[in-house]
Every structure is written in C-alpha cells, then in structure tokens.
Design a protein around this motif. Structure first.
Motif, PDB file in Angstrom:
ATOM      1  N   ASP A 175       0.962  -1.079   0.021  1.00 27.87           N
ATOM      2  CA  ASP A 175       0.176  -0.146  -0.130  1.00 27.87           C
ATOM      3  C   ASP A 175       0.982   1.399   0.219  1.00 27.87           C
ATOM      4  N   LYS A 176       1.455   1.184   0.825  1.00 28.53           N
ATOM      5  CA  LYS A 176       3.139   2.413   0.969  1.00 28.53           C
ATOM      6  C   LYS A 176       3.502   2.383  -0.296  1.00 28.53           C
ATOM      7  N   SER A 178       2.503   1.507  -3.423  1.00 25.48           N
ATOM      8  CA  SER A 178       1.760   2.230  -4.362  1.00 25.48           C
ATOM      9  C   SER A 178       1.366   3.422  -4.639  1.00 25.48           C
ATOM     10  N   GLN A 179       0.908   3.741  -2.764  1.00 23.09           N
ATOM     11  CA  GLN A 179       0.760   5.285  -2.435  1.00 23.09           C
ATOM     12  C   GLN A 179       1.993   6.083  -3.421  1.00 23.09           C
ATOM     13  N   SER A 180       2.980   5.534  -2.614  1.00 23.72           N
ATOM     14  CA  SER A 180       3.886   6.731  -3.498  1.00 23.72           C
ATOM     15  C   SER A 180       4.227   7.019  -4.679  1.00 23.72           C
ATOM     16  N   GLN A 183       1.395   9.292  -6.167  1.00 25.72           N
ATOM     17  CA  GLN A 183       2.040  10.264  -6.330  1.00 25.72           C
ATOM     18  C   GLN A 183       3.041  11.171  -6.719  1.00 25.72           C
TER      19      GLN A 183
END
Length: 186
Positions: A175-176, A178-180, A183
């Motif tokens: 998740d971390k 994928s968010q990075s 962004q």
C-alpha cells in the motif's frame, strides 16, 4: 640543394605570399595616404575610405555599425548592391543582438553568454531530475511487483538484524509503495 627541392620551395613561397596579401586591410587615412595593415582601421576612419578588407573584394567592405546607423536613420540601403539582400537581412538580425550605444560590447557578450549557460544548466538539471525520477519509479514498480508475487522481502529490525515480512507487513508495504507511485510516477 637539388633542383626539385628548390622548385618545391619556390612553389611553397609563391602560394604563401597571396594568402598573406589577402589578409590585409587597405584604407585611405585623413591625409589621403593609402594605409596597409593586418588589423582593422580605427573607428574614426569612415567606411567609404576602406578600400579592401580580408575575405571581401575591393570596395565591398561596409561595417555593420554603418548599416545599422543608416537603417536607424530611416535611410534606404542604397549603398548595398542588388545581390546583397541576404547580407542585409543578416545584418538586421545581428543588429538586434547589438548592445546599446553606451554599453561595452564585451560586457554584452558576457551577459548573453551567461544567460545561455544558465539556460543550458537549467535544461541539463531538468533532464537529470527527469531521469532520476524515471529510475526511482522503475525501482518502485519492480519492488511492488516483487511484493505482489510473494518474493521474500527482508527489512532491518531495531536491533539491525534482518527479519522477513509477514503477510500483513507485506500488504502494508505494498500500500505504501502504491501510494508513493501514484504520487510521484503519474
């Protein structure tokens, strides 16, 4: 000295003389005396007094400043021969880059050079940043693929020892990442 060596020296000398003769300036000074020099005449010599300049036929020399001044006064370019139209366009293009009357030409050159160097540096920095961003995005994409595929991933614990991620830690890490990627890599 044999005959062929003397002949070669004579030919070499005859070829060297015209080359130096074509790199001479000729103009008439204020007293009407003809002046021959390998440097341009001083600015006080009017362009009509310059008989020959390097790389140009006799009488064809006209300094850029004289053409620019004539155009600034609104005069037609009557002195230019009919076949000199491209040269006139080049001069008018160069006139835009000429410094103002009271400024130092060397200073103007240095300023233009600094602007060009600054623009080149900015372009190179942007290109380098874009390349680094692409590399980081590829690394994050590969890491996310490894997490999805179940590849063994180890992280350093508080004591410095490596421990493998369990299922929950793997999902949180995915998740971390994928968010990075969302962004920074869009």
């Amino acid at each position: 000295m044999n005959r062929s060596t003397a002949l070669y020296l004579l030919v070499a000398a005859s070829l060297a003389v015209p080359a130096t003769a074509f790199s001479q300036w000729q103009w008439k000074d204020g007293t009407g005396r003809m002046v021959y020099s390998d440097v341009p005449p001083p600015p006080s010599v009017p362009d009509r007094a310059i008989v020959m300049a390097p790389g140009r036929a006799a009488g064809a020399y006209r300094p850029v400043e004289a053409e620019t001044a004539a155009k600034a006064d609104g005069q037609a370019d009557a002195k230019a021969p009919a076949g000199d139209a491209p040269r006139a366009r080049q001069v008018s293009a160069r006139a835009k880059d000429k410094p103002a009357a009271g400024t130092d030409p060397d200073q103007a050159f240095r300023e233009r050079r600094e602007e060009r160097l600054k623009a080149d540096l900015e372009a190179a920095t942007k290109e380098r940043e874009q390349l680094a961003r692409q590399t980081r995005c590829e690394e994050m994409s590969n890491y996310a693929t490894g997490l999805r595929e179940g590849m063994r991933i180890s992280k350093a614990g508080p004591d410095g020892a490596a421990h493998r991620l369990n299922g929950d830690e793997r999902a949180a890490e995915l998740d971390k990442v994928s968010q990075s990627m969302a962004q920074h890599c869009s």
